[in-house]
Design a protein around this motif. Sequence first.
Motif, PDB file in Angstrom:
ATOM      1  N   THR A  58     -79.952  13.471   3.310  1.00 39.52           N
ATOM      2  CA  THR A  58     -79.282  12.183   3.507  1.00 39.52           C
ATOM      3  C   THR A  58     -77.782  12.323   3.268  1.00 39.52           C
ATOM      4  OG1 THR A  58     -81.270  10.982   2.845  1.00 39.52           O
ATOM      5  CG2 THR A  58     -79.175   9.796   2.681  1.00 39.52           C
ATOM      6  N   ALA A  59     -77.409  12.986   2.184  1.00 34.09           N
ATOM      7  CA  ALA A  59     -75.992  13.141   1.836  1.00 34.09           C
ATOM      8  C   ALA A  59     -75.254  13.986   2.867  1.00 34.09           C
ATOM      9  CB  ALA A  59     -75.858  13.751   0.445  1.00 34.09           C
ATOM     10  N   ARG A  60     -75.848  15.058   3.304  1.00 30.83           N
ATOM     11  CA  ARG A  60     -75.173  15.931   4.284  1.00 30.83           C
ATOM     12  C   ARG A  60     -74.950  15.206   5.619  1.00 30.83           C
ATOM     13  NH1 ARG A  60     -74.457  21.002   2.331  1.00 30.83           N
ATOM     14  NH2 ARG A  60     -75.871  21.664   0.696  1.00 30.83           N
ATOM     15  N   ILE A  61     -75.939  14.463   6.052  1.00 33.97           N
ATOM     16  CA  ILE A  61     -75.786  13.689   7.286  1.00 33.97           C
ATOM     17  C   ILE A  61     -74.695  12.634   7.101  1.00 33.97           C
ATOM     18  CG2 ILE A  61     -76.933  12.009   8.797  1.00 33.97           C
ATOM     19  CD1 ILE A  61     -79.546  13.677   8.308  1.00 33.97           C
ATOM     20  N   ALA A  62     -74.686  11.981   5.945  1.00 35.24           N
ATOM     21  CA  ALA A  62     -73.673  10.959   5.669  1.00 35.24           C
ATOM     22  C   ALA A  62     -72.265  11.559   5.653  1.00 35.24           C
ATOM     23  CB  ALA A  62     -73.971  10.257   4.351  1.00 35.24           C
ATOM     24  N   ILE A  63     -72.116  12.757   5.108  1.00 34.70           N
ATOM     25  CA  ILE A  63     -70.805  13.414   5.108  1.00 34.70           C
ATOM     26  C   ILE A  63     -70.355  13.691   6.534  1.00 34.70           C
ATOM     27  CG2 ILE A  63     -69.550  15.526   4.487  1.00 34.70           C
ATOM     28  CD1 ILE A  63     -71.235  15.514   1.863  1.00 34.70           C
ATOM     29  N   ASP A  64     -71.258  14.174   7.373  1.00 33.40           N
ATOM     30  CA  ASP A  64     -70.913  14.408   8.783  1.00 33.40           C
ATOM     31  C   ASP A  64     -70.505  13.107   9.477  1.00 33.40           C
ATOM     32  OD1 ASP A  64     -71.378  17.134   8.640  1.00 33.40           O
ATOM     33  OD2 ASP A  64     -73.410  17.003   9.479  1.00 33.40           O
ATOM     34  N   GLU A  65     -71.278  12.056   9.266  1.00 34.89           N
ATOM     35  CA  GLU A  65     -70.967  10.775   9.889  1.00 34.89           C
ATOM     36  C   GLU A  65     -69.647  10.206   9.360  1.00 34.89           C
ATOM     37  OE1 GLU A  65     -74.331   8.139   9.499  1.00 34.89           O
ATOM     38  OE2 GLU A  65     -75.659   9.539  10.533  1.00 34.89           O
ATOM     39  N   LEU A  66     -69.419  10.367   8.065  1.00 32.77           N
ATOM     40  CA  LEU A  66     -68.167   9.893   7.483  1.00 32.77           C
ATOM     41  C   LEU A  66     -66.986  10.680   8.034  1.00 32.77           C
ATOM     42  CD1 LEU A  66     -66.825   7.955   5.482  1.00 32.77           C
ATOM     43  CD2 LEU A  66     -67.096   9.737   3.748  1.00 32.77           C
ATOM     44  N   GLY A  67     -67.164  11.982   8.196  1.00 29.13           N
ATOM     45  CA  GLY A  67     -66.110  12.790   8.805  1.00 29.13           C
ATOM     46  C   GLY A  67     -65.762  12.292  10.193  1.00 29.13           C
ATOM     47  N   ILE A  70     -63.694   8.955   9.725  1.00 33.58           N
ATOM     48  CA  ILE A  70     -62.347   8.922   9.128  1.00 33.58           C
ATOM     49  C   ILE A  70     -61.460  10.095   9.522  1.00 33.58           C
ATOM     50  CG2 ILE A  70     -63.073   7.511   7.176  1.00 33.58           C
ATOM     51  CD1 ILE A  70     -62.887  10.109   5.468  1.00 33.58           C
ATOM     52  N   CYS A  71     -62.045  11.093  10.167  1.00 33.01           N
ATOM     53  CA  CYS A  71     -61.260  12.248  10.621  1.00 33.01           C
ATOM     54  C   CYS A  71     -61.963  12.841  11.839  1.00 33.01           C
ATOM     55  CB  CYS A  71     -61.104  13.272   9.494  1.00 33.01           C
ATOM     56  SG  CYS A  71     -59.886  14.561   9.837  1.00 33.01           S
ATOM     57  N   ALA A  72     -61.983  12.064  12.899  1.00 31.65           N
ATOM     58  CA  ALA A  72     -62.712  12.433  14.115  1.00 31.65           C
ATOM     59  C   ALA A  72     -62.267  13.792  14.625  1.00 31.65           C
ATOM     60  CB  ALA A  72     -62.519  11.372  15.191  1.00 31.65           C
ATOM     61  N   LEU A  73     -63.235  14.574  15.029  1.00 27.94           N
ATOM     62  CA  LEU A  73     -63.008  15.909  15.567  1.00 27.94           C
ATOM     63  C   LEU A  73     -62.317  16.829  14.567  1.00 27.94           C
ATOM     64  CD1 LEU A  73     -61.775  14.825  19.112  1.00 27.94           C
ATOM     65  CD2 LEU A  73     -64.100  15.478  18.453  1.00 27.94           C
ATOM     66  N   GLY A  74     -62.224  16.384  13.312  1.00 23.72           N
ATOM     67  CA  GLY A  74     -61.582  17.192  12.278  1.00 23.72           C
ATOM     68  C   GLY A  74     -60.073  17.119  12.286  1.00 23.72           C
ATOM     69  N   PHE A  75     -59.494  16.231  13.141  1.00 27.88           N
ATOM     70  CA  PHE A  75     -58.036  16.176  13.174  1.00 27.88           C
ATOM     71  C   PHE A  75     -57.450  14.825  13.599  1.00 27.88           C
ATOM     72  CE2 PHE A  75     -59.399  17.908  17.260  1.00 27.88           C
ATOM     73  CZ  PHE A  75     -58.702  17.121  18.180  1.00 27.88           C
TER      74      PHE A  75
END
Length: 184
Positions: A58-67, A70-75
């Motif tokens: 759950t946490a790992r998926i949430a981190i990906d979704e949050l990324g 708030i920081c789409a595509l990593g940039f």
Amino acid sequence: MLKAPPRPTGRSDEEQDVGSLLRSVSGVRWGELRDATGAAAGGIPPLLSRIAYGDEDTARIAIDELGDAICALGFVVSEATAPTVPLLLELAGSPQVAWKVELLGLLGNIYRTDQWHSAAASTQGRKHDASYQQQTGWEAAARAAVYAGRSVIEGVASSIWPEEATPARKLLQVMDDTPPFPER
């Protein structure tokens, strides 16, 4: 060679109560902000909660979704990024949160972003130059928010667990090596 002691499995009285994590999330007007996808940022608090209190998957998926939020595509950051950063730092600094590596990676991505500044520089002096003012402000605010949490990152960098300390030290290096945004 010294080995790190085993991680505690229970909470001691001195440790931060898990229930006190993310209390400041309600102080942000999420409904008035947009995330990096352009959607209302109201989905960010539940993601933070899932990171703080969810099981590993759950946490790992949430981190990906949050990324993505708030920081789409990593940039690409948004107006919701800077208000989220102190909450990410709170989670990264908490002894109960196990996802420090992923959180530090996300904070590093946020700190390095310069997409909007680069776009503004490429249009400088042209008709579209002023259209990037708001977005460059988001980047500057997000970077400043990460920098404001430097003491939290330094605390993680001093961890006896190398899997936490190493990415924190790398983030500190990124913070030291990243040039400031150019004046507009």
